[in-house]
Design an enzyme around this catalytic site. Structure first.
Site, PDB file in Angstrom:
ATOM      1  N   TYR A   1     -14.204  10.386  -1.651  1.00 35.17           N
ATOM      2  CA  TYR A   1     -13.348   9.845  -2.342  1.00 35.17           C
ATOM      3  C   TYR A   1     -13.370  10.431  -3.964  1.00 35.17           C
ATOM      4  CZ  TYR A   1     -11.544   5.503   0.233  1.00 35.17           C
ATOM      5  OH  TYR A   1     -11.551   4.700   1.916  1.00 35.17           O
TER       6      TYR A   1
ATOM      7  N   ASN B   1     -10.669  -4.166  -1.004  1.00 34.36           N
ATOM      8  CA  ASN B   1     -11.064  -2.951  -2.050  1.00 34.36           C
ATOM      9  C   ASN B   1      -9.519  -4.023  -3.212  1.00 34.36           C
ATOM     10  OD1 ASN B   1     -12.516  -1.012  -0.699  1.00 34.36           O
ATOM     11  ND2 ASN B   1     -10.841  -0.547   1.084  1.00 34.36           N
TER      12      ASN B   1
ATOM     13  N   CYS C   1     -19.279  -2.492   1.491  1.00 32.18           N
ATOM     14  CA  CYS C   1     -18.551  -1.258   1.788  1.00 32.18           C
ATOM     15  C   CYS C   1     -19.037  -0.548   2.871  1.00 32.18           C
ATOM     16  CB  CYS C   1     -18.091   0.671   0.216  1.00 32.18           C
ATOM     17  SG  CYS C   1     -17.150   1.335   1.205  1.00 32.18           S
TER      18      CYS C   1
ATOM     19  N   ARG D   1       0.837  -1.121   0.155  1.00 31.41           N
ATOM     20  CA  ARG D   1       0.260  -0.147  -0.063  1.00 31.41           C
ATOM     21  C   ARG D   1       1.069   1.232  -0.382  1.00 31.41           C
ATOM     22  NH1 ARG D   1      -5.192   1.690   4.441  1.00 31.41           N
ATOM     23  NH2 ARG D   1      -5.586   3.616   3.653  1.00 31.41           N
TER      24      ARG D   1
ATOM     25  N   HIS E   1     -17.247   3.865  -4.146  1.00 29.99           N
ATOM     26  CA  HIS E   1     -15.779   4.931  -3.794  1.00 29.99           C
ATOM     27  C   HIS E   1     -16.165   6.313  -4.619  1.00 29.99           C
ATOM     28  CE1 HIS E   1     -12.892   2.826  -0.690  1.00 29.99           C
ATOM     29  NE2 HIS E   1     -13.822   2.770  -0.069  1.00 29.99           N
TER      30      HIS E   1
END
Length: 441
Positions: free
Chosen positions: A253, A156, A176, A102, A206
């Site tokens: 987002y 995700n 989510c 990440r 998102h």
């Protein structure tokens, strides 16, 4: 539904959490303990390849159940096949490559002046490429041993991973926590119970907007923005004026699209979210190792995933309902009934293909998720939804088939990239940083 070898009462459930060593897991366990009448769990199995994390997380999970007087058994293993055997539902909460991957997703795209983020842009594509093959392998192993099990995908990028699972014919629904987070926040601002708040939540994972907030059938969003717009905008880190002009509440987002360049500059000058989360996880795991801790620590609220447990329990309970009205009532008590999920479009947004995965309110039952009708989406939002849907299709093809050109096409199609030079460089960077996860590369 299948039973464990020893046999269980028809109402009892076995749940398996793949990625059970996640620091999120105590949030889920706390919800299972609190909402036991909505989802009667007799056995909970945590599956994870990291034995040290499993021991810490599993130990705390066991103490949480004991503190709340929950009679369910909990165990943990690194053996997926054993863990999923006899499960009624399998929850997927994977992070292939961990926080180290990440960290890369959030940094190297910045070199091109593009957002570095784990669910959108080039970083989101990298995560999809690493994750989709693993999720599909897990799903296929579960199906071979346990074809009746439901898969609840919290991994995700949820939209792309869920689309991969559904396209492969798996019994899957994506989840989510953005919608339930808005519902809880708006209920608090309005001074009403969360189950009194109905959201007109629409878009892709998102990439959603709250177009109406109804209480007692009446849309209270205009008044909510007038009275609390400043606080809502601050939570979203967006200008109050934007919310007033749009008359809707975008998901957090959308900030990456509406304020892209500003966000890039911000990301270049402060520690990455991955670094913050990694530090937080180290603290959490140290706390989890304390044998006197028997509840989820306050620090976990800052990790993300707020209200994940309530959403997961309500969704899983609805998918497993077999007891008619009695269980329906208990699902409603847990916030069930109509739920915001990720599932096939199937005409819900008519400008998208049926096999696109949308995030909308749906009725959930033992046959899956059934999206409710949606008002025509305004061009301002429909254009972006269509654009990102096209990217997600190309991203899935790249994840399934590999190949540099497929990665390039997905990046070129993404509205946050869209330039040949950027797409070329980002393709090379993505492959360089992810070769160990992409055998074809």
């Amino acid at each position: 539904m299948p039973n464990s070898p020893g046999g269980r009462p028809p109402s009892a459930r076995k749940l398996t959490v793949v990625g059970g060593g996640s620091t999120y897991t105590p949030e889920l366990v706390d919800g299972i303990a609190r909402l036991r009448t909505a989802l009667p769990v007799e056995e909970l199995v945590l599956v994870d390849p990291d034995p040290e994390r499993l021991e810490l997380v599993g130990g705390l999970a066991r103490r949480i159940l004991a503190r709340q007087g929950h009679p369910g058994r909990i165990s943990w293993t690194d053996d997926l096949d054993a863990g999923a055997d006899g499960a009624d539902a399998v929850l997927l909460q994977l992070r292939v490559g961990g926080q180290a991957a990440r960290q890369q997703d959030e940094t190297w795209p910045l070199e091109c002046g593009c957002v570095g983020q784990e669910t959108t842009g080039a970083g989101g594509l990298a995560k999809a490429l690493r994750t989709v093959p693993v999720a599909l392998d897990i799903a296929e192993r579960v199906r071979r041993r346990n074809p009746g099990a439901w898969l609840v995908d919290f991994t995700n990028p949820v939209g792309i991973v869920t689309r991969a699972l559904l396209t492969a014919g798996h019994r899957a629904v994506g989840l989510c926590n953005v919608a339930i987070g808005f519902q809880r926040r708006f209920a608090r601002l309005l001074g009403v119970r969360p189950d009194e708040v109905e959201l007109e939540h629409v878009g892709l994972n998102h990439l959603t907007w709250e177009r109406a907030v109804r209480v007692g059938g009446r849309d209270v969003l205009p008044g909510l923005l007038a009275e609390h717009g400043e606080a809502i905008a601050a939570d979203l880190r967006m200008p109050r004026a934007l919310l007033d002009r749009l008359g809707v509440v975008p998901s957090y987002y959308l900030r990456y699209f509406y304020g892209h360049d500003e966000v890039v500059e911000e990301l270049r000058t402060k520690p990455s979210r991955a670094a913050e989360v990694a530090a937080m996880e180290r603290k959490l795991l140290a706390m989890y190792g304390d044998p006197t801790l028997d509840e989820k620590p306050e620090l976990l609220a800052k990790r993300g995933g707020a209200f994940y447990s309530e959403a997961a329990v309500a969704l899983t309970s609805a998918l497993l309902r077999t007891h008619g009205r009695d269980l329906d009532d208990r699902v409603a008590d847990a916030g069930g009934g109509v739920q915001v999920v990720n599932t096939f479009n199937n005409g819900t947004l008519p400008f998208l293909p049926d096999d696109a995965v949308v995030e909308v309110p749906a009725v959930v039952d033992a046959k899956g998720a059934h999206p409710l009708p949606v008002r025509p989406l305004e061009p301002l939002y429909a254009g972006l939804v269509a654009h990102v849907t096209a990217y997600e299709r190309l991203a899935l093809e790249a994840a399934l088939k590999g190949g540099r050109n497929r990665v390039f096409e997905a990046l070129l199609a993404h509205p946050l990239i869209g330039q040949t030079a950027y797409a070329d460089k980002l393709t090379d960077d993505l492959l360089a940083h992810n070769r160990e996860y992409l055998p074809w590369a």
